[in-house]
Design a protein around this motif. Structure first.
Motif, short mmCIF file in Angstrom:
data_model
loop_
_atom_site.label_atom_id
_atom_site.label_comp_id
_atom_site.label_asym_id
_atom_site.label_seq_id
_atom_site.Cartn_x
_atom_site.Cartn_y
_atom_site.Cartn_z
N PHE A 10 0.86 -1.18 0.00
CA PHE A 10 0.00 0.00 0.00
C PHE A 10 0.89 1.22 0.00
N PRO A 11 0.37 2.36 -0.39
CA PRO A 11 1.17 3.58 -0.36
C PRO A 11 1.68 3.91 1.04
N SER A 17 -3.18 -8.32 0.97
CA SER A 17 -4.54 -8.84 1.04
C SER A 17 -5.09 -8.56 2.43
N ILE A 18 -6.17 -7.81 2.51
CA ILE A 18 -6.71 -7.47 3.81
C ILE A 18 -8.02 -8.22 4.01
N ALA A 19 -8.17 -8.78 5.18
CA ALA A 19 -9.41 -9.49 5.47
C ALA A 19 -9.93 -9.04 6.81
N ALA A 38 -5.59 0.04 -0.95
CA ALA A 38 -5.86 1.05 0.07
C ALA A 38 -7.32 1.47 0.08
N LYS A 39 -7.94 1.51 -1.09
CA LYS A 39 -9.35 1.87 -1.16
C LYS A 39 -10.21 0.83 -0.43
N GLY A 40 -9.86 -0.43 -0.58
CA GLY A 40 -10.58 -1.49 0.13
C GLY A 40 -10.42 -1.38 1.63
N LEU A 73 -8.36 8.44 4.85
CA LEU A 73 -8.20 6.99 5.01
C LEU A 73 -9.37 6.25 4.39
N GLU A 74 -10.58 6.71 4.67
CA GLU A 74 -11.77 6.03 4.14
C GLU A 74 -11.88 6.14 2.63
N ARG A 75 -11.29 7.16 2.04
CA ARG A 75 -11.29 7.31 0.58
C ARG A 75 -10.12 6.58 -0.07
N GLY A 76 -9.24 5.96 0.74
CA GLY A 76 -8.11 5.22 0.19
C GLY A 76 -7.01 6.11 -0.34
#
Length: 103
Positions: A10-11, A17-19, A38-40, A73-76
């Motif tokens: 991520f930047p 992979s995020i779960a 990052a958007k996810g 953060l929420e916008r990635g």
């Protein structure tokens, strides 16, 4: 406590992979929901924040950040500070677990 499993870059750090397995963040089978960017991550944070009944301002206050950071953060947004991301995740009861293959 919810876990986020990471493997991709991520930047804001070496994550992938995020779960998540928390209320709206897990699949209906209870399996982790895998996110790839990052958007996810931002979408997962937004869902967890809303499930917790917090506003962006409320979450920012609890995490020691500002509302603008939460929005970014929420916008990635690339380049968010990793330490602050961890603070936000902790407030939401989320944690990161890194996994990968040995090289």
């Amino acid at each position: 406590m919810t876990s986020l499993f990471c493997r991709r870059s991520f930047p804001f750090g070496n994550i992938s992979s995020i779960a998540a397995a928390m209320n709206g963040l897990s699949s209906h089978t209870g399996s982790p929901l895998v996110l790839s960017d990052a958007k996810g991550l931002g979408q997962a944070v937004r869902r967890a924040r809303k499930a917790s009944g917090l506003t962006q301002t409320g979450l920012a206050g609890l995490a020691g950040t500002g509302p603008r950071f939460i929005g970014d953060l929420e916008r990635g947004k690339p380049g968010v500070e990793f330490g602050k991301v961890l603070d936000v995740l902790a407030v939401l009861g989320l944690r990161l677990l890194l996994s990968g293959e040995a090289t």
